[in-house]
Design an enzyme around this catalytic site. Sequence first.
Site, PDB file in Angstrom:
ATOM      1  N   GLU A  17      -1.562  -6.836   7.397  1.00  0.00           N
ATOM      2  CA  GLU A  17      -0.228  -6.623   7.972  1.00  0.00           C
ATOM      3  C   GLU A  17      -0.069  -7.548   9.180  1.00  0.00           C
ATOM      4  O   GLU A  17      -1.072  -7.973   9.791  1.00  0.00           O
ATOM      5  CB  GLU A  17      -0.101  -5.146   8.382  1.00  0.00           C
ATOM      6  CG  GLU A  17       1.235  -4.738   8.982  1.00  0.00           C
ATOM      7  CD  GLU A  17       2.429  -5.095   8.109  1.00  0.00           C
ATOM      8  OE1 GLU A  17       2.786  -6.293   8.044  1.00  0.00           O
ATOM      9  OE2 GLU A  17       3.028  -4.190   7.497  1.00  0.00           O
ATOM     10  N   ARG A  62      -6.068   0.755   3.910  1.00  0.00           N
ATOM     11  CA  ARG A  62      -4.922   1.310   3.164  1.00  0.00           C
ATOM     12  C   ARG A  62      -4.584   0.469   1.933  1.00  0.00           C
ATOM     13  O   ARG A  62      -4.180   1.001   0.904  1.00  0.00           O
ATOM     14  CB  ARG A  62      -3.710   1.537   4.079  1.00  0.00           C
ATOM     15  CG  ARG A  62      -3.185   0.313   4.842  1.00  0.00           C
ATOM     16  CD  ARG A  62      -2.205   0.784   5.915  1.00  0.00           C
ATOM     17  NE  ARG A  62      -1.510  -0.252   6.659  1.00  0.00           N
ATOM     18  CZ  ARG A  62      -1.987  -0.870   7.740  1.00  0.00           C
ATOM     19  NH1 ARG A  62      -3.199  -0.595   8.183  1.00  0.00           N
ATOM     20  NH2 ARG A  62      -1.243  -1.774   8.382  1.00  0.00           N
ATOM     21  N   HIS A 105       0.824  -1.222   0.000  1.00  0.00           N
ATOM     22  CA  HIS A 105       0.000   0.000   0.000  1.00  0.00           C
ATOM     23  C   HIS A 105       0.855   1.269   0.000  1.00  0.00           C
ATOM     24  O   HIS A 105       2.020   1.252   0.437  1.00  0.00           O
ATOM     25  CB  HIS A 105      -0.915   0.001   1.232  1.00  0.00           C
ATOM     26  CG  HIS A 105      -0.152   0.019   2.525  1.00  0.00           C
ATOM     27  ND1 HIS A 105       0.360   1.174   3.073  1.00  0.00           N
ATOM     28  CD2 HIS A 105       0.217  -0.990   3.348  1.00  0.00           C
ATOM     29  CE1 HIS A 105       0.994   0.889   4.183  1.00  0.00           C
ATOM     30  NE2 HIS A 105       0.944  -0.424   4.368  1.00  0.00           N
ATOM     31  N   HIS A 142       0.604  -5.610   2.346  1.00  0.00           N
ATOM     32  CA  HIS A 142       1.394  -4.880   3.347  1.00  0.00           C
ATOM     33  C   HIS A 142       2.853  -5.324   3.372  1.00  0.00           C
ATOM     34  O   HIS A 142       3.174  -6.405   2.877  1.00  0.00           O
ATOM     35  CB  HIS A 142       0.767  -5.117   4.717  1.00  0.00           C
ATOM     36  CG  HIS A 142      -0.670  -4.706   4.746  1.00  0.00           C
ATOM     37  ND1 HIS A 142      -1.083  -3.486   5.203  1.00  0.00           N
ATOM     38  CD2 HIS A 142      -1.789  -5.355   4.312  1.00  0.00           C
ATOM     39  CE1 HIS A 142      -2.398  -3.388   5.062  1.00  0.00           C
ATOM     40  NE2 HIS A 142      -2.856  -4.512   4.529  1.00  0.00           N
TER      41      HIS A 142
HETATM   42  O1  LIG Z   1       4.189  -0.543  11.300  1.00  0.00           O
HETATM   43  C1  LIG Z   1       3.931  -1.510  10.553  1.00  0.00           C
HETATM   44  O2  LIG Z   1       2.838  -2.070  10.534  1.00  0.00           O
HETATM   45  C2  LIG Z   1       5.012  -2.040   9.646  1.00  0.00           C
HETATM   46  C3  LIG Z   1       4.853  -1.529   8.251  1.00  0.00           C
HETATM   47  O3  LIG Z   1       4.589  -0.186   8.197  1.00  0.00           O
HETATM   48  O4  LIG Z   1       6.245  -1.627  10.157  1.00  0.00           O
HETATM   49  P1  LIG Z   1       7.623  -2.375   9.912  1.00  0.00           P
HETATM   50  O5  LIG Z   1       8.395  -1.539   8.953  1.00  0.00           O
HETATM   51  O6  LIG Z   1       8.252  -2.413  11.248  1.00  0.00           O
HETATM   52  O7  LIG Z   1       7.358  -3.744   9.414  1.00  0.00           O
END
Ligand SMILES: O=C(O)[C@@H](CO)OP(=O)(O)O
Length: 341
Positions: free
Chosen positions: A199, A145, A96, A269
């Site tokens: 995610e 998102r 996203h 994600h």
């Molecule tokens: O905050 C989150 O959900 C993820 C992606 O944005 O973070 P990270 O980069 O730590 O995987």
Amino acid sequence: MHVFRSEQRMTQLRPPKNVRHWPHSRDGVGVIPNSTFNAHALRINSSKASETSIFHFFRKNKINLNSVTCAKSSSAPDEPKKSPKSSETALILIRHGESLWNQKNLFTGCVDVPLSRRGVDEAIEAGRRISNIPIDMIYTSSLIRAQMTAMLAMTKHRKKKVPIVVHKEDDRSIAWSRIFSEQTSSEVIPVVTAWQLNERMYGELQGLNKKETAEKYGKKKVHEWRRSYDIPPPNGESLAMCAERAVAYFKDQIEPQLLAGKNILIAAHGNSLRSIIMHLDKLTSQEVIDLELSTGIPMLYIAKGGKISRRGSPTCPRTVGVYAYTSNLARYRELLENMEE
Ligand SMILES: O=C(O)[C@@H](CO)OP(=O)(O)O
């Protein structure tokens, strides 16, 4: 360390040498037969039926409706028919665009945060880059998102089909979203939403500032939580746990469609896509630590002969690397151009 930069900057900065930054600058290449596009465009030919819907499309194409939006990732879908015409298909993955919490450098996980203004622009730009690549089905996570990204990207697609979210919460939602025109039904693209593509659940880090968290717990610990394969953040999912649902969903629901001739876009994600890329590129749990994904950059894979191979990232609709090597893809582009005249 790169991981502690804000994500906004991460998309602009060159990754450190050891970081496997995907997509990299290589242009995508791939041969997709023209017949694939026509044969697998969403088209309903039933001579008897005067009313049609995207659910008829699913039935006709042997897609198990229970499996496309259900909560369980393990249920086996009906076996989609293998089509001899569909020797090559495209798979596009997009993380996203920047969200409002990416912008604030907050751990987001499963909190349902919309895109920022910049994220909206990234999604539209991603759409421009893939505007000449065929898309028959779209999968997104259940988070806004990813859905915004897919929908905004599709506003740029030159085929001009309308992405329609599949709702099957109950019988009424199926009946009430029916389309009563064959013509209209042939001009839509089903959008399947699945929580399995969400995610990773970031546990007690959700809503915390990434930089402050690193200062509090130490950079090494936070890097482990963010990028290691099997160390979960406090009360959250490790990448391995995220892979258990995301890769299972990909294998059970998406891969069979792809190998049966559907051209597919997945908007998801950072970590659900890292786990899928780990599966596709056969990365080890050590290699995946260095895999970083930028927001809003499409990545192209080609499925052929039962294998799915990475082809690169289109940088513009006319990216030479994507179209010049593939006469059929070039023909498809030409077809779209003629359509616009
Ligand atoms: O905050 C989150 O959900 C993820 C992606 O944005 O973070 P990270 O980069 O730590 O995987």
